[in-house]
Design an enzyme around this catalytic site. Structure first.
Site, PDB file in Angstrom:
ATOM      1  N   LYS A 180       0.858  -1.193   0.000  1.00  0.00           N
ATOM      2  CA  LYS A 180       0.000   0.000   0.000  1.00  0.00           C
ATOM      3  C   LYS A 180       0.890   1.238   0.000  1.00  0.00           C
ATOM      4  CE  LYS A 180      -1.670   2.999   2.532  1.00  0.00           C
ATOM      5  NZ  LYS A 180      -1.596   4.186   1.651  1.00  0.00           N
ATOM      6  N   PRO A 181       1.082   1.820  -1.202  1.00  0.00           N
ATOM      7  CA  PRO A 181       1.876   3.049  -1.254  1.00  0.00           C
ATOM      8  C   PRO A 181       1.033   4.235  -0.804  1.00  0.00           C
ATOM      9  CG  PRO A 181       1.081   2.486  -3.446  1.00  0.00           C
ATOM     10  CD  PRO A 181       0.536   1.434  -2.504  1.00  0.00           C
ATOM     11  N   GLU A 183      -1.075   7.419  -1.479  1.00  0.00           N
ATOM     12  CA  GLU A 183      -1.843   7.822  -2.662  1.00  0.00           C
ATOM     13  C   GLU A 183      -1.155   8.972  -3.397  1.00  0.00           C
ATOM     14  OE1 GLU A 183      -2.556   8.463   0.423  1.00  0.00           O
ATOM     15  OE2 GLU A 183      -3.773  10.271   0.706  1.00  0.00           O
ATOM     16  N   THR A 236       0.957   7.730  12.924  1.00  0.00           N
ATOM     17  CA  THR A 236       0.345   6.603  12.205  1.00  0.00           C
ATOM     18  C   THR A 236       0.811   5.289  12.810  1.00  0.00           C
ATOM     19  OG1 THR A 236       0.390   7.958  10.229  1.00  0.00           O
ATOM     20  CG2 THR A 236       0.005   5.625   9.899  1.00  0.00           C
ATOM     21  N   GLU A 254       9.571   1.916  10.663  1.00  0.00           N
ATOM     22  CA  GLU A 254      10.636   2.864  10.291  1.00  0.00           C
ATOM     23  C   GLU A 254      10.014   4.253  10.297  1.00  0.00           C
ATOM     24  OE1 GLU A 254      13.677   2.400  10.027  1.00  0.00           O
ATOM     25  OE2 GLU A 254      13.840   0.230   9.807  1.00  0.00           O
ATOM     26  N   CYS A 289      14.029  11.004   6.324  1.00  0.00           N
ATOM     27  CA  CYS A 289      13.864  10.640   7.737  1.00  0.00           C
ATOM     28  C   CYS A 289      15.153  10.746   8.533  1.00  0.00           C
ATOM     29  CB  CYS A 289      13.341   9.215   7.816  1.00  0.00           C
ATOM     30  SG  CYS A 289      14.326   8.067   6.845  1.00  0.00           S
ATOM     31  N   GLU A 390      10.059  16.953  14.257  1.00  0.00           N
ATOM     32  CA  GLU A 390      10.491  16.733  12.883  1.00  0.00           C
ATOM     33  C   GLU A 390       9.761  17.718  11.962  1.00  0.00           C
ATOM     34  OE1 GLU A 390       9.167  13.093  10.969  1.00  0.00           O
ATOM     35  OE2 GLU A 390      11.159  12.826  10.115  1.00  0.00           O
ATOM     36  N   GLY A 464      11.087   4.370  15.965  1.00  0.00           N
ATOM     37  CA  GLY A 464      10.579   3.057  15.577  1.00  0.00           C
ATOM     38  C   GLY A 464      11.396   1.900  16.094  1.00  0.00           C
TER      39      GLY A 464
END
Ligand code: NAD
Length: 486
Positions: A180-181, A183, A236, A254, A289, A390, A464
Site C-alpha cells: 500500500k503506497p 496515494e 500513524t 521505520e 527521515c 520533525e 521506531g
C-alpha cells in the site's frame, strides 16, 4: 523544458485481476512543481484490500515452496529490468513527488543495490543444528520460515527505495506482499510491480493497492496479513500498533527522526559544512527521515560554521526538478508547504532562533509550486519546537556547544533516535560518541551511504523499531521454527 509529464492511470493489482477502478474512490494527483492536477489515481477500499490479501495468501503457499535458487533468479531478473527502465523510473519519481532528477537517479541506483543484495540472500537462509550431548538420540535443529503475507505500507518521500528495503527481502525470504503506497506517489511503485510480474514473480505474490489511510488500516487488520512493515510517521505507527495489538501481530516500524550532526573543533570544516547543507536542506528538500537537521557546532568554530553554512545554502538552486542544474525541488503538497512555513514562522516569532537563510515560499516563476526556500536558523534553543519536532522540510537548526558532555546531552534530548552524525578526528572521542549517542546508527566524518543494504538501518525511541538491511533486515521476514526428532 519539454519534459513529457503524461502518465497512465495507475491500476490495482489483485492477483490474477488487475483493475482500473477501486472501491475507495479517486485521488487527484497534483504535480508539486506547478500545483496543477494532472492525473487520477484509483483508490483501494476495504473490498480491494481483502481481494489482494486473499490472492496473496493463496500465492504465498506456492512461492514459499519454490526453489530458493528460482526465487533468486526472479529477483535478479527484476533488477535487470529495473536497470533497463532507469530513465522511466527517474521520470515517474520526479512526477510522483517533485524530487530532482539527480536525486531520483541516486535513489534508483540505491534501490538496485538492495535488489541484488537481497537476491543473494535467497539461497543462503539456513538454520542451526543443535546437539544434545547427554542423550545421543534426538536430532534437533532450527528452520527459518517465511511468515506468509506481509503488509507493506510506505510513504511518499522515497517509494522506490522503501520497496527495495521491504519488498525485496520479504520476497527473498519466501513471503507474498501486499503493497500500500501513499496515494500521493503511485507511479514509480506501479512500474516496479509491473516489472516484478514481468520478471516472473507470480501474480498474487506481489499485489498493489494504491490507497489512503483507510486502505492501510484495513490491510493491517486483515487476518491473512501475518506481519506489517511500515515506513511513515510516529502518529500513524501508534494507530497501526493499536490495530496490531488486537491480534498480537508483529510490525517493523521505520519512523521519523530529528538527527543531530556534531561538528567538533578539529573537524574537516570544508567537508562537514558542505555535507551538512546538502544532506539537510538541499537533497529532497529536507524530506528525509535520517537527515541531519540539528547541527551542533563547537563554540570555537561556531561563527565559522555559520558563515560557511550560509554560503553553501546560497549556492543551492531551487527550481524545476527536471532541470539537472537544480539542487532542490518543491515539497510534496500544498499542506506540507504550509505546515513547514508555519513551523518556521513560529520559531522566528517566538525567538527560538535567528533566521540566517530562507524562511519563505519563493515568488516569481515558482510561486504556484509547493516550494520552500532552504532555511537555516542559528542560535536555536534546543528545547524549542523547531529543535524538538520533525519538520520534514528544508529547515536546518544550528546550536552552539562548549563540552563533549553537553553536546551528547543535547543530541540525545529528543524523543527520536534514528541517526546521529559526528565530525572529529579524535579517535577516542569517536569511540565515546558511538557508545553515548542514542540512535539506531552513528555515522562519522561523512561516512556514506547511510542507507546501504549491507548495514542495518532503523531507529530507537519514537523513530521506531525493527531493522532494514543486512541479515537483520531479512530476518524480519522470517520466523524460526524449532524441530526436534526423536
Ligand atoms: P504517514 O504516517 O502519514 O503515512 C505513511 C503511510 O501510512 C501512508 O501510506 C499512509 O496512507 C498510511 N497510513 C496513514 N494512516 C494509516 C493508518 N491509520 N493505518 C495504516 N496506514 C496508514 O507519514 P507521511 O507523513 O506520509 O510520511 C512522513 C513520515 O515518514 C516522516 O515522519 C518521516 O520521517 C517518515 N519516514 C521514515 C523513513 C524511515 O525509513 N525511517 C523513511 C521515510 C519517511
Amino acid at each position: 523544458m519539454g519534459v513529457d509529464l503524461s502518465v497512465a492511470r495507475p491500476r490495482l493489482y489483485l492477483g490474477e485481476r488487475v483493475v482500473g477502478q477501486g472501491s475507495g474512490g479517486v485521488y487527484e494527483h497534483v504535480y508539486a512543481p506547478t500545483g496543477e492536477v494532472h492525473g487520477e489515481v484509483p483508490l483501494a477500499g476495504p473490498d480491494d484490500v481483502d481481494a489482494a490479501a486473499r490472492a496473496a495468501v493463496a500465492a504465498s503457499r506456492r512461492w514459499r515452496s519454490t526453489r530458493p535458487a528460482t526465487r533468486r533468479d526472479v529477483i535478479i531478473r527484476l533488477g535487470e529490468l529495473m536497470r533497463a527502465h532507469t530513465e522511466d523510473f527517474v521520470r515517474l519519481s520526479v512526477i510522483d513527488n517533485g524530487m530532482t532528477v539527480g536525486f531520483a537517479r541516486f535513489l534508483i541506483d540505491s534501490t538496485l543495490d538492495w535488489v541484488s543484495y537481497y537476491a543473494g540472500w535467497t539461497d543462503k537462509l539456513d538454520g542451526t543444528a543443535v546437539s544434545f550431548p547427554w542423550q545421543r538420540r534426538d536430532l534437533a535443529y532450527t528452520m527459518p520460515e517465511p511468515y506468509g503475507v506481509i503488509g507493506v505500507i510506505i510513504t511518499w518521500n522515497g517509494p522506490l527505495i522503501s520497496l527495495g528495503m521491504k519488498v525485496i527481502p520479504a520476497l527473498a525470504a519466501g513471503n507474498a506482499v501486499v503493497i500500500k503506497p501513499s496515494e500521493l506517489t503511485p507511479y514509480a511503485v506501479e512500474l516496479f510491480v509491473k516489472l516484478a510480474l514481468e520478471a516472473g514473480v507470480p501474480p498474487g505474490v506481489i499485489t498493489l493497492i494504491p490507497g489512503t489511510a483507510e486502505a492501510g488500516q484495513a490491510l493491517v487488520a486483515h487476518p491473512d496479513v501475518q506481519k506489517v512493515s511500515f515506513t511513515g510517521g510516529p502518529e500513524t505507527a501508534r494507530k497501526i500498533l493499536a490495530v496490531c495489538a488486537q491480534e498480537l501481530k508483529p510490525a517493523v516500524l521505520e519512523l521519523g527522526g530529528k538527527s543531530a550532526n556534531l561538528i567538533f573543533a578539529d573537524a574537516d570544516l570544508d567537508s562537514a559544512c558542505f555535507v551538512a547543507v546538502y544532506s539537510s536542506v538541499g537533497s529532497l528538500s529536507g524530506q528525509g527521515c535520517a537527515m541531519p537537521t540539528r547541527l551542533l557546532a563547537h563554540a570555537s568554530v561556531y561563527d565559522e560554521v555559520v558563515a560557511r553554512i550560509s554560503r553553501h545554502v546560497s549556492e543551492l538552486r531551487l527550481g524545476d526538478p527536471f532541470d539537472p542544474a537544480v539542487t532542490s525541488g518543491p515539497v510534496v503538497t500544498c499542506q506540507a508547504q504550509q505546515r513547514i512555513l508555519g513551523m518556521i514562522d513560529r520559531a522566528v516569532t517566538g525567538n527560538a532562533g535567528r533566521l540566517i537563510a530562507g524562511g519563505h515560499a519563493p515568488g516569481g516563476d515558482l510561486a504556484d509550486g509547493f516550494y520552500v526556500e532552504p532555511t537555516v536558523l542559528a542560535d536555536v534553543d534546543p528545547d524549542s519546537e523547531i529543535a524538538q519536532s520533525e519538520v520534514f522540510g528544508p529547515v536546518l537548526c544550528i546550536t552552539r556547544f562548549d563540552t563533549d558532555d553537553e553536546v551528547v546531552s543535547i543530541a540525545n534530548a529528543t524523543r527520536y533516535g534514528l541517526a546521529s552524525y559526528a565530525w572529529t578526528n579524535d579517535l577516542r572521542r569517536v569511540q565515546r560518541l558511538t557508545s553515548d549517542l542514542q540512535a539506531g546508527g552513528v555515522y562519522v566524518n561523512g561516512a556514506q551511504p547511510v542507507i546501504a543494504p549491507e548495514l542495518s538501518f532503523g531507529g530507537i525511541g519514537i523513530s521506531g523499531f525493527g531493522r532494514e538491511g543486512g541479515r537483520e533486515g531479512i530476518n524480519e521476514f522470517l520466523r524460526t521454527k524449532a524441530i526436534s526428532i526423536g
